[in-house]
Design a protein around this motif. Structure first.
Motif, short mmCIF file in Angstrom:
data_model
loop_
_atom_site.label_atom_id
_atom_site.label_comp_id
_atom_site.label_asym_id
_atom_site.label_seq_id
_atom_site.Cartn_x
_atom_site.Cartn_y
_atom_site.Cartn_z
N UNK A 172 0.75 -1.24 0.28
CA UNK A 172 0.18 -0.07 -0.13
C UNK A 172 0.71 1.11 0.07
N UNK A 173 1.78 1.26 0.86
CA UNK A 173 2.64 2.52 0.86
C UNK A 173 3.46 2.89 -0.38
N UNK A 174 3.85 1.93 -1.09
CA UNK A 174 4.59 2.03 -2.28
C UNK A 174 3.64 2.12 -3.41
N UNK A 175 2.38 1.58 -3.38
CA UNK A 175 1.69 1.40 -4.66
C UNK A 175 0.47 2.28 -4.74
N UNK A 176 0.18 2.85 -3.58
CA UNK A 176 -1.15 3.65 -3.25
C UNK A 176 -0.91 5.04 -2.42
N UNK A 177 -0.12 4.63 -1.60
CA UNK A 177 0.21 5.90 -0.53
C UNK A 177 -0.90 6.33 0.25
N UNK A 178 -0.60 7.16 1.27
CA UNK A 178 -1.54 7.77 2.26
C UNK A 178 -2.99 8.22 1.58
N UNK A 179 -3.82 7.38 1.51
CA UNK A 179 -5.13 7.69 0.79
C UNK A 179 -6.22 8.64 1.57
N UNK A 180 -7.14 9.06 0.80
CA UNK A 180 -8.15 9.98 1.19
C UNK A 180 -9.24 9.52 2.11
N UNK A 181 -9.58 10.01 3.08
CA UNK A 181 -10.86 9.40 3.90
C UNK A 181 -11.84 10.45 3.94
N UNK A 182 -11.51 11.85 3.73
CA UNK A 182 -12.46 12.76 3.68
C UNK A 182 -11.89 13.81 2.43
N UNK A 183 -12.61 14.19 1.41
CA UNK A 183 -12.40 14.93 0.27
C UNK A 183 -12.22 16.28 0.46
N UNK A 184 -11.52 16.89 -0.12
CA UNK A 184 -11.45 18.40 -0.14
C UNK A 184 -12.79 19.10 -0.29
N UNK A 185 -13.57 18.35 -1.08
CA UNK A 185 -14.98 19.02 -1.40
C UNK A 185 -16.04 18.61 -0.10
N UNK A 186 -15.51 17.97 0.85
CA UNK A 186 -16.02 17.70 2.14
C UNK A 186 -16.82 16.23 1.94
N UNK A 187 -16.85 15.61 0.90
CA UNK A 187 -17.36 14.23 0.78
C UNK A 187 -16.84 12.99 1.36
N UNK A 188 -17.39 12.29 2.01
CA UNK A 188 -16.70 11.04 2.45
C UNK A 188 -16.33 10.04 1.31
N UNK A 189 -14.94 9.58 1.54
CA UNK A 189 -14.34 8.88 0.64
C UNK A 189 -15.20 7.36 0.39
#
Ligand SMILES: [Zn+2]
Length: 309
Positions: A187-204
Motif C-alpha cells: 500500500x505505501x509504495x503502490x497507493x500511498x496515504x489515501x483520502x478518507x474525507x475529500x477536499x470537497x467535504x464528501x466522504x471517500x
C-alpha cells in the motif's frame, strides 16, 4: 448453513443495473442463499454529485423483478455521515489519520520532483507531504497513513474458520480472494496515504464501505472484479479501526463490444425489466452456471443448489 453469514449488494445510484452489475448482484445473492445467510442491499450514494434522482428506486425495482429481494430495507450511505465522522475522529485520535493541505497541483509537483511516473490507474502515490503537519496551511482533506504496520503481523479479527490468509509482511498486505486466490499489495509504495474525507467535504468511498460493512455485520463481500483493487485499502482501514475483515470474492466482469468493462460510463444498456429471466441467464453464464428455463423463481432455486457444487 454458514453461522452468521451476512452478505450485501451495494450499487451506486448513478445509473440503472446493467448486464455487468447484475452478475455481482446475482453472485452475492446466491452466495448468501446457498448457505442460508442474510442478504442486504446498500445504496452507495456517498458521492452525491454523481447520483441521479430516482435511480435507487429503479435499481430496487430491477432487483425485485429478478427475484433478488433483500432481507431488510436498504440503507443509504448519504444518511450515515455521523458514523463516518466518528470513524475519522477515532483514526485521528489514534494517530492513523491526518489533515492534508495539498492541492492536486502541489501533489503533482511533489511527485514529479520524486521522479514518480503515473502508473497504477493513472493515480499518483501521495508523497506524504503533510504527515509532519500542515505548517500553517489550511486542511483540505484527511488521509490515512499507509506507513504503519511495518512489523510483520497476522491481521487481527480474522474469524478462526476463515480461509483468508491475511498477513502484512514487510509492508506488503496479502489476502485471499475466494475466486482469484492469494493477492498482494504494498500500500505505501503502490497507493500511498489515501483520502478518507475529500477536499470537497464528501466522504471517500473506502471509509464509507468499511464503516458500513462493519455496522451491518457483513461477513462476506461478493462484488465485481473492478473493485478488487480496493480490497487492501479496506482491509488496512479495518485493521486501523479494529474492525473484522470479511471474506472477499470478486466476480468476473462483463466486457462491452470495445473490450472494456461494461459500465454505466460507457453506455451499458439498462436491464430489460420485461425479460428478467434472459438477463439472469446471461449473468448466470458469466458465473459458470448452466442456463435455466421455467420462471425466475425456479431458475434461482436451481442456481442456489448449484452455486457451491
Ligand atoms: Zn498534503
Amino acid at each position: 448453513m454458514v453461522q452468521g453469514y451476512t452478505g450485501r449488494f451495494a450499487p451506486s445510484p448513478t445509473g440503472p443495473l446493467h448486464a455487468g452489475s447484475l452478475v455481482a448482484a446475482l453472485a452475492s445473492w446466491l452466495d448468501a442463499r446457498a448457505v442460508g445467510g442474510t442478504w442486504l442491499v446498500r445504496i452507495e450514494d456517498v458521492d452525491t454529485p454523481r447520483c441521479l434522482p430516482g435511480m435507487d428506486a429503479l435499481i430496487l425495482q430491477q432487483l425485485a423483478a429478478c427475484g433478488l429481494q433483500p432481507d431488510a430495507p436498504p440503507t443509504y450511505q448519504s444518511h450515515r455521515s455521523p458514523l463516518y465522522q466518528q470513524a475519522l475522529d477515532q483514526l485521528v485520535a489514534s494517530g492513523w489519520a491526518y489533515p492534508c493541505a495539498c492541492s492536486r497541483k502541489e501533489i503533482e509537483v511533489a511527485c514529479a520532483a520524486q521522479g514518480q511516473v503515473r502508473s497504477r490507474n493513472a493515480e499518483l502515490v501521495y508523497p506524504g507531504t503533510c504527515r509532519s503537519g500542515l505548517h500553517g496551511r489550511p486542511a483540505r482533506a484527511w488521509r490515512l497513513r499507509t506507513d504503519k504496520f511495518k512489523e510483520n503481523r497476522p491481521l487481527a479479527h480474522i474469524p478462526p474458520t476463515s480461509v483468508a490468509i491475511n498477513l502484512i509482511v514487510n509492508g506488503i498486505l496479502t489476502w485471499n480472494d475466494r475466486l482469484l486466490g492469494p493477492q498482494q499489495q504494498n500500500l505505501a509504495a503502490e497507493v500511498g496515504d489515501f483520502v478518507l474525507r475529500r477536499a470537497d467535504g464528501l466522504w471517500a468511498y473506502q471509509l464509507a464501505v468499511v464503516v458500513d460493512d462493519a455496522a451491518r455485520g457483513i461477513t462476506h463481500v461478493v462484488r465485481g472484479q473492478d473493485l478488487a483493487d480496493n480490497t487492501p485499502r479496506q482491509i488496512w482501514l479495518q485493521q486501523a479501526l479494529g474492525l473484522p475483515t470479511p471474506q472477499y470474492l470478486h466476480t468476473p466482469l462483463v466486457l462491452g463490444p470495445n473490450g472494456e468493462k461494461l459500465s454505466k460510463q460507457n453506455g451499458a444498456q439498462a436491464l430489460d425489466l420485461a425479460q428478467p429471466l434472459a438477463a439472469l441467464n446471461a449473468a448466470a453464464g458469466v458465473l459458470g452456471l448452466p442456463a435455466a428455463g421455467g420462471d425466475v423463481a425456479s431458475a434461482l432455486a436451481q442456481w442456489v443448489v448449484q452455486w457451491n457444487s
